[in-house]
Structure formats: C-alpha cells, structure tokens
Motif scaffolding. Structure first.
Motif, PDB file in Angstrom:
ATOM      1  N   UNK A 115       0.852  -1.196   0.000  1.00  0.00           N
ATOM      2  CA  UNK A 115       0.000   0.000   0.000  1.00  0.00           C
ATOM      3  C   UNK A 115       0.889   1.248   0.000  1.00  0.00           C
ATOM      4  N   UNK A 116       1.665   1.466  -1.052  1.00  0.00           N
ATOM      5  CA  UNK A 116       2.596   2.607  -1.059  1.00  0.00           C
ATOM      6  C   UNK A 116       1.909   3.949  -0.886  1.00  0.00           C
ATOM      7  N   UNK A 117       0.636   4.021  -1.288  1.00  0.00           N
ATOM      8  CA  UNK A 117      -0.101   5.274  -1.138  1.00  0.00           C
ATOM      9  C   UNK A 117      -0.416   5.569   0.329  1.00  0.00           C
ATOM     10  N   UNK A 118      -0.342   4.550   1.192  1.00  0.00           N
ATOM     11  CA  UNK A 118      -0.676   4.735   2.606  1.00  0.00           C
ATOM     12  C   UNK A 118       0.539   4.715   3.533  1.00  0.00           C
ATOM     13  N   UNK A 119       1.698   4.353   3.021  1.00  0.00           N
ATOM     14  CA  UNK A 119       2.930   4.443   3.814  1.00  0.00           C
ATOM     15  C   UNK A 119       3.640   5.693   3.324  1.00  0.00           C
ATOM     16  N   UNK A 120       3.441   6.779   4.031  1.00  0.00           N
ATOM     17  CA  UNK A 120       3.761   8.096   3.493  1.00  0.00           C
ATOM     18  C   UNK A 120       5.198   8.558   3.708  1.00  0.00           C
ATOM     19  N   UNK A 121       5.919   7.910   4.632  1.00  0.00           N
ATOM     20  CA  UNK A 121       7.228   8.462   4.999  1.00  0.00           C
ATOM     21  C   UNK A 121       8.390   7.502   4.786  1.00  0.00           C
ATOM     22  N   UNK A 122       8.105   6.213   4.672  1.00  0.00           N
ATOM     23  CA  UNK A 122       9.173   5.212   4.602  1.00  0.00           C
ATOM     24  C   UNK A 122       9.084   4.461   3.275  1.00  0.00           C
ATOM     25  N   UNK A 123      10.215   4.313   2.600  1.00  0.00           N
ATOM     26  CA  UNK A 123      10.253   3.564   1.346  1.00  0.00           C
ATOM     27  C   UNK A 123      10.715   2.135   1.615  1.00  0.00           C
ATOM     28  N   UNK A 124      10.556   1.295   0.597  1.00  0.00           N
ATOM     29  CA  UNK A 124      10.979  -0.105   0.733  1.00  0.00           C
ATOM     30  C   UNK A 124      12.468  -0.211   1.055  1.00  0.00           C
ATOM     31  N   UNK A 140      11.677 -12.264   3.451  1.00  0.00           N
ATOM     32  CA  UNK A 140      10.662 -11.529   2.704  1.00  0.00           C
ATOM     33  C   UNK A 140       9.777 -10.784   3.707  1.00  0.00           C
ATOM     34  N   UNK A 141       9.773  -9.482   3.621  1.00  0.00           N
ATOM     35  CA  UNK A 141       8.996  -8.639   4.536  1.00  0.00           C
ATOM     36  C   UNK A 141       7.981  -7.852   3.719  1.00  0.00           C
ATOM     37  N   UNK A 142       6.729  -7.907   4.147  1.00  0.00           N
ATOM     38  CA  UNK A 142       5.655  -7.185   3.462  1.00  0.00           C
ATOM     39  C   UNK A 142       5.008  -6.219   4.439  1.00  0.00           C
ATOM     40  N   UNK A 143       4.757  -5.002   3.986  1.00  0.00           N
ATOM     41  CA  UNK A 143       4.192  -3.949   4.842  1.00  0.00           C
ATOM     42  C   UNK A 143       2.894  -3.444   4.220  1.00  0.00           C
ATOM     43  N   UNK A 144       1.895  -3.199   5.077  1.00  0.00           N
ATOM     44  CA  UNK A 144       0.609  -2.671   4.587  1.00  0.00           C
ATOM     45  C   UNK A 144      -0.057  -1.819   5.652  1.00  0.00           C
ATOM     46  N   UNK A 145      -0.882  -0.883   5.211  1.00  0.00           N
ATOM     47  CA  UNK A 145      -1.709  -0.072   6.103  1.00  0.00           C
ATOM     48  C   UNK A 145      -2.973   0.318   5.348  1.00  0.00           C
ATOM     49  N   UNK A 146      -4.150   0.274   5.989  1.00  0.00           N
ATOM     50  CA  UNK A 146      -5.404   0.582   5.290  1.00  0.00           C
ATOM     51  C   UNK A 146      -5.686   2.079   5.180  1.00  0.00           C
ATOM     52  N   UNK A 147      -4.947   2.887   5.952  1.00  0.00           N
ATOM     53  CA  UNK A 147      -5.109   4.340   5.905  1.00  0.00           C
ATOM     54  C   UNK A 147      -3.720   4.978   5.853  1.00  0.00           C
ATOM     55  N   UNK A 148      -3.611   6.239   5.458  1.00  0.00           N
ATOM     56  CA  UNK A 148      -2.296   6.879   5.397  1.00  0.00           C
ATOM     57  C   UNK A 148      -1.635   6.997   6.780  1.00  0.00           C
ATOM     58  N   UNK A 149      -0.423   6.455   6.902  1.00  0.00           N
ATOM     59  CA  UNK A 149       0.382   6.536   8.132  1.00  0.00           C
ATOM     60  C   UNK A 149       1.849   6.679   7.714  1.00  0.00           C
TER      61      UNK A 149
END
Length: 327
Positions: A115-124, A140-149
């Motif tokens: 959810x790159x649109x919701x992880x606003x400050x940290x890149x892969x 393998x690490x996967x990151x997600x968030x349902x709202x912008x954080x």
C-alpha cells in the motif's frame, strides 16, 4: 633483550588470536531464528485496526487461513513501549502491519510495501537498510496499512515478532535501526522534490557508509568521530548529495554512523555482504540514476590510518612492554 623480544612476539600472537576469535564468535541470532522459525509467515497487526481494517490488511498481506496456521500477533501500545524502550502511551495509533517469511539464503533481503499510497514516509529501501542494521540478511517482509500513516512503527512489529520467537535482539540494534529509519525518512521527506536530491542515491550512499565504517573499524579499533565524519561527507559527495542536504541532515547521518561504529552490529561476518547485495539491488532497478557515479568509491582510502590495524596492535603491545621493562 631476548626475553623482551619473546614476550613481544607472544603478545602479538595472542592479540591476533583474540582478534580472530572475537570475529568468529560474532553470530547472527536474528537470521538464525528467521531461518528456523519463519518457514510459515508470521503476521503482526497494528493495534488500532478495527475488524474491517484487520480483514482488509490481512488480505493485502496475502494471509491464507487454510495454510497460515500461526497465531496472529498484535502490536499494542504496551508491547510497542516495551520493544522500543519508551514510555507507554495508550493513545498511540498503530496501523501499519507486517508479514515476515523466510527466504532462500541465496536470495536478497526483500521488502514490499503493498500500500505505497498509505505508507507516506518510509520507502521499501529504507526498511531494507534498517533491517540489515537489525541483523536480517535474507527474508521476505511485506508492509501494509489501510489508511495513510508514516509507516515507522512497522519496524517495531518486526522486532516484536523476532523476539517473541526467541531471537535475542540487543537494544542497541533496535535503537540503531530505528535511528537510521527515522533519519532516512525525515531527510527524504524534507528534500522531496528538491533539485539534486535522490532517495535511491541516499540509500546506496548509506550502504557504502555502513560498509566503510565496518571495514575501517576492523582495521583500526580507535576509529575517531573525525574519521567517521570524513567517511560520511566524502561518500555523500561521491553520490552528489552533499549540496542538496543541509548541515543538520548530514549531522544526522554522522551521528548514526558514529553510533554504528561503537556497536557490535558491525562484527557480524555477513554484515558487509548483505549491504553489498542491497546496494546492487537498488542500483539495478534505478535506471540511469547512477550514471557517471563511482559505485566502487572507497571512503576508507581517504583515512590516514586506514589499513594500519595490525600496525596499531603492534605499537600498542610494544608500548605496553616498554612500560614494563623500560626503554
């Protein structure tokens, strides 16, 4: 005189043995736990997610209830405060969530933000750089968030999962990884759209800085802050970043590199190799970003004491025995 020479030779031999033994004793407990425990993926969800958001996040992370039998974990404010060694704040909002899974030893460390649109400050690549500092070599690490954080708390989720599975993660490793992630994300946010600045270049520069510090520390145990500062400044110049970054931003990198040089993190024998793999991965997908950049730049060559590690040991031993027996 013969006795003195014998003692000096014995002292040098003991120092060499001690040095090799210390390096050999450095093991990576973090990667060992990943290899042994994460055949099935593990999920750490943010405490602030409601039931609908949990379901959405799990779907984004690729959760399969028919295969993924490990209990789900939740990053609560009290767990976060314990992991991060900060005051417990019940009002803390924790939404970013992670999945961690073992990968083959011949594969690089992979981080995917679904959810790159919701992880606003940290890149892969920021996550990857921080994970290497933490001691992760391949996973393998996967990151997600349902709202912008901001996404900064996702790293704490990785700590939580590792420690809950028996990894002994030193507090200094966690502090360094968090310091690094904070510095990178803040510098990137402050320089967004600024002419001459590039996040890929900063991430690659940091891999070089960390590798150079680790190498210099092995050669000279008395690596000074001035030496570290030179490594940082010259590396940033090599990647054409010095002019686009402020003095305060460069100081953040210097302070991190100094703390890294005084830590046990860099004694891991695979630390530099993992950094080189990360560097190659970033460069390979960056297109023409690194055209005309010297990717083989070695900041250690600029240090006047670089490469004098054994010479320094010998001088220290000579001075010690001179003190015992006189000149």
């Amino acid at each position: 005189m013969k006795f003195k020479k014998t003692l000096l030779a014995t002292g040098l031999a003991l120092a060499s043995i001690f040095t090799v033994a210390s390096a050999s004793a450095a093991t990576n407990d973090v990667q060992k736990v990943i290899d042994e425990t994460y055949v099935q993926p593990e999920y750490v969800l943010g405490y602030s997610l409601d039931e609908s958001q949990k379901a959405q996040t799990l779907e984004l992370l690729g959760y399969d209830s028919s295969k993924d039998s490990k209990p789900l974990k939740t990053m609560t404010p009290d767990v976060y405060s314990s992991i991060m060694n900060v005051a417990n704040d019940p009002s803390l909002q924790l939404y970013s969530s992670v999945k961690i899974q073992k990968s083959g030893s011949n594969k690089p460390l992979e981080v995917k933000i679904v959810t790159p649109q919701n992880i606003t400050k940290v890149t892969e690549d920021m996550y990857r750089n921080a994970a290497v500092t933490l001691g992760v070599e391949h996973a393998e690490i996967t990151v997600a968030a349902p709202i912008p954080v901001t996404g900064e708390s996702a790293l704490a989720g990785i700590y939580y999962s590792l420690e809950d599975n028996g990894a002994k993660v030193p507090q200094e490793n966690k502090d360094l990884a968090q310091e690094e992630l904070s510095a990178l994300s803040n510098i990137n946010a402050e320089n967004s759209g600024k002419e001459g600045f590039d996040a890929d270049k900063l991430n690659v520069a940091l891999t070089d800085i960390k590798a150079a510090v680790a190498d210099a520390k092995k050669k000279n145990s008395n690596l000074s802050k001035e030496d570290v500062q030179k490594i940082v400044e010259e590396t940033l110049k090599n990647y054409d970043l010095a002019k686009s970054m402020t003095a305060d931003q460069i100081t953040l990198i210097v302070n991190f590199a100094v703390n890294l040089s005084n830590s046990e993190v860099i004694t891991n024998s695979d630390f530099t190799k993992t950094l080189n793999d990360l560097k190659d991965s970033i460069v390979s997908k960056a297109g023409d970003t690194f055209k005309n950049i010297n990717l083989n730049f070695d900041a250690n060559g600029l240090l006047k004491d670089g490469g004098n590690f054994f010479s320094n040991i010998w001088n220290a031993i000579v001075n010690f025995f001179k003190g015992l027996f006189g000149n």
